[in-house]
Design a protein around this motif. Sequence first.
Motif, PDB file in Angstrom:
ATOM      1  N   PHE A   1       0.837  -1.196   0.000  1.00 44.61           N
ATOM      2  CA  PHE A   1       0.000   0.000   0.000  1.00 44.61           C
ATOM      3  C   PHE A   1       0.874   1.249   0.000  1.00 44.61           C
ATOM      4  CE2 PHE A   1      -2.362   3.422   1.918  1.00 44.61           C
ATOM      5  CZ  PHE A   1      -3.624   3.306   1.363  1.00 44.61           C
ATOM      6  N   ARG A   2       1.832   1.292   0.916  1.00 45.44           N
ATOM      7  CA  ARG A   2       2.720   2.456   1.029  1.00 45.44           C
ATOM      8  C   ARG A   2       3.492   2.676  -0.274  1.00 45.44           C
ATOM      9  NH1 ARG A   2       5.224   1.033   5.240  1.00 45.44           N
ATOM     10  NH2 ARG A   2       7.044   0.169   4.211  1.00 45.44           N
ATOM     11  N   SER A   3       3.932   1.597  -0.893  1.00 47.60           N
ATOM     12  CA  SER A   3       4.676   1.704  -2.148  1.00 47.60           C
ATOM     13  C   SER A   3       3.815   2.308  -3.256  1.00 47.60           C
ATOM     14  CB  SER A   3       5.183   0.320  -2.564  1.00 47.60           C
ATOM     15  OG  SER A   3       5.830   0.375  -3.800  1.00 47.60           O
ATOM     16  N   THR A   4       2.577   1.856  -3.356  1.00 47.40           N
ATOM     17  CA  THR A   4       1.682   2.392  -4.385  1.00 47.40           C
ATOM     18  C   THR A   4       1.361   3.853  -4.121  1.00 47.40           C
ATOM     19  OG1 THR A   4       0.727   0.212  -4.758  1.00 47.40           O
ATOM     20  CG2 THR A   4      -0.571   2.102  -5.493  1.00 47.40           C
TER      21      THR A   4
ATOM     22  N   ARG B   1       2.372  21.519  -4.328  1.00 48.29           N
ATOM     23  CA  ARG B   1       3.554  20.706  -4.626  1.00 48.29           C
ATOM     24  C   ARG B   1       4.433  20.561  -3.385  1.00 48.29           C
ATOM     25  NH1 ARG B   1       8.755  20.640  -5.965  1.00 48.29           N
ATOM     26  NH2 ARG B   1       9.445  19.148  -7.533  1.00 48.29           N
ATOM     27  N   GLU B   2       4.616  21.642  -2.657  1.00 45.33           N
ATOM     28  CA  GLU B   2       5.415  21.582  -1.428  1.00 45.33           C
ATOM     29  C   GLU B   2       4.782  20.621  -0.423  1.00 45.33           C
ATOM     30  OE1 GLU B   2       6.193  25.447   0.243  1.00 45.33           O
ATOM     31  OE2 GLU B   2       6.878  26.237  -1.685  1.00 45.33           O
ATOM     32  N   ARG B   3       3.461  20.650  -0.309  1.00 43.91           N
ATOM     33  CA  ARG B   3       2.779  19.755   0.625  1.00 43.91           C
ATOM     34  C   ARG B   3       2.850  18.303   0.153  1.00 43.91           C
ATOM     35  NH1 ARG B   3      -2.032  23.191   0.310  1.00 43.91           N
ATOM     36  NH2 ARG B   3      -3.295  21.341   0.702  1.00 43.91           N
ATOM     37  N   LEU B   4       2.813  18.097  -1.157  1.00 47.38           N
ATOM     38  CA  LEU B   4       2.979  16.739  -1.699  1.00 47.38           C
ATOM     39  C   LEU B   4       4.385  16.209  -1.411  1.00 47.38           C
ATOM     40  CD1 LEU B   4       1.157  17.101  -5.133  1.00 47.38           C
ATOM     41  CD2 LEU B   4       0.562  15.425  -3.355  1.00 47.38           C
ATOM     42  N   VAL B   5       5.384  17.063  -1.570  1.00 49.46           N
ATOM     43  CA  VAL B   5       6.769  16.657  -1.282  1.00 49.46           C
ATOM     44  C   VAL B   5       6.912  16.291   0.195  1.00 49.46           C
ATOM     45  CG1 VAL B   5       9.156  17.493  -1.142  1.00 49.46           C
ATOM     46  CG2 VAL B   5       7.811  17.896  -3.219  1.00 49.46           C
ATOM     47  N   THR B   6       6.300  17.069   1.064  1.00 52.82           N
ATOM     48  CA  THR B   6       6.341  16.766   2.498  1.00 52.82           C
ATOM     49  C   THR B   6       5.668  15.425   2.777  1.00 52.82           C
ATOM     50  OG1 THR B   6       6.363  19.109   3.068  1.00 52.82           O
ATOM     51  CG2 THR B   6       5.648  17.579   4.793  1.00 52.82           C
ATOM     52  N   ALA B   7       4.526  15.175   2.147  1.00 51.73           N
ATOM     53  CA  ALA B   7       3.822  13.892   2.318  1.00 51.73           C
ATOM     54  C   ALA B   7       4.687  12.754   1.794  1.00 51.73           C
ATOM     55  CB  ALA B   7       2.486  13.934   1.591  1.00 51.73           C
ATOM     56  N   LEU B   8       5.352  12.978   0.672  1.00 55.58           N
ATOM     57  CA  LEU B   8       6.219  11.954   0.090  1.00 55.58           C
ATOM     58  C   LEU B   8       7.359  11.615   1.044  1.00 55.58           C
ATOM     59  CD1 LEU B   8       6.869  10.186  -2.337  1.00 55.58           C
ATOM     60  CD2 LEU B   8       8.079  12.130  -3.342  1.00 55.58           C
ATOM     61  N   GLU B   9       7.963  12.623   1.641  1.00 60.91           N
ATOM     62  CA  GLU B   9       9.041  12.384   2.597  1.00 60.91           C
ATOM     63  C   GLU B   9       8.548  11.588   3.794  1.00 60.91           C
ATOM     64  OE1 GLU B   9      10.335  16.379   3.358  1.00 60.91           O
ATOM     65  OE2 GLU B   9      11.506  16.478   1.502  1.00 60.91           O
ATOM     66  N   GLY B  10       7.302  11.815   4.206  1.00 59.90           N
ATOM     67  CA  GLY B  10       6.720  11.055   5.303  1.00 59.90           C
ATOM     68  C   GLY B  10       6.461   9.610   4.960  1.00 59.90           C
TER      69      GLY B  10
ATOM     70  N   ASP C   1      -5.633   9.264   3.884  1.00 60.74           N
ATOM     71  CA  ASP C   1      -6.389  10.462   4.259  1.00 60.74           C
ATOM     72  C   ASP C   1      -5.551  11.733   4.162  1.00 60.74           C
ATOM     73  OD1 ASP C   1      -8.513   8.781   4.663  1.00 60.74           O
ATOM     74  OD2 ASP C   1      -8.436   8.859   6.853  1.00 60.74           O
ATOM     75  N   GLN C   2      -4.251  11.606   4.263  1.00 61.77           N
ATOM     76  CA  GLN C   2      -3.362  12.759   4.105  1.00 61.77           C
ATOM     77  C   GLN C   2      -3.158  13.083   2.625  1.00 61.77           C
ATOM     78  OE1 GLN C   2       0.744  12.041   5.099  1.00 61.77           O
ATOM     79  NE2 GLN C   2       1.267  14.205   5.111  1.00 61.77           N
ATOM     80  N   VAL C   3      -3.030  12.060   1.811  1.00 60.42           N
ATOM     81  CA  VAL C   3      -2.649  12.232   0.408  1.00 60.42           C
ATOM     82  C   VAL C   3      -3.833  12.577  -0.494  1.00 60.42           C
ATOM     83  CG1 VAL C   3      -1.823  10.895  -1.574  1.00 60.42           C
ATOM     84  CG2 VAL C   3      -0.562  10.825   0.575  1.00 60.42           C
ATOM     85  N   LEU C   4      -4.979  11.963  -0.282  1.00 60.60           N
ATOM     86  CA  LEU C   4      -6.112  12.183  -1.196  1.00 60.60           C
ATOM     87  C   LEU C   4      -6.528  13.644  -1.339  1.00 60.60           C
ATOM     88  CD1 LEU C   4      -8.488   9.117  -0.810  1.00 60.60           C
ATOM     89  CD2 LEU C   4      -7.214   9.860  -2.827  1.00 60.60           C
ATOM     90  N   PRO C   5      -6.656  14.404  -0.250  1.00 64.20           N
ATOM     91  CA  PRO C   5      -7.015  15.813  -0.440  1.00 64.20           C
ATOM     92  C   PRO C   5      -5.981  16.584  -1.263  1.00 64.20           C
ATOM     93  CG  PRO C   5      -7.307  15.176   1.856  1.00 64.20           C
ATOM     94  CD  PRO C   5      -6.612  14.042   1.172  1.00 64.20           C
TER      95      PRO C   5
END
Length: 150
Positions: free
Chosen positions: A32-35, A139-148, A100-104
């Motif tokens: 799941f995390r990988s996808t 984009r900045e928030r997506l990068v932060t989510a990606l790092e998490g 729930d963090q990524v979808l929005p």
Amino acid sequence: MRTRRWAVLIGLGAVLLAVVLAGVWPQTPGGFRSTVETSVQDAVSAVGTARLAGQTALRGRTFGAYESTVLDDARESVATATSDVLELQVPDEASRQSRDQVLPLLQESARLIGDLGTGLDEDDQTAASAAVDGLGAVRERLVTALEGLR
């Protein structure tokens, strides 16, 4: 010759069984995390590309067909990323929190890419500029989510 046919049929049956089982096998937290990670990476790229195309268009250095193509590709990438996350079975609470963090963020990305396209099509510099700014922030928030996720 007959034994060879059976071996081929058995091999084909094993491959088909593996494909079916992979489709119905419960999602693991790691899978799941990988996808989700791949989906967010794709969205980061699409949002960055759309933002650059918008900035360039606002400076008057592109033409409509280019803008349209770039934004269509970005929109499709974000839509695919969103559907990939939505289609996953959520295996545990940590996965649910990631989703729930990524979808929005993915949905906001799609909205902003659409707003940018509309602003450029209607020659509304204010709307297009606001969309470009919004794409930078998301984009900045997506990068932060990606790092998490890593």
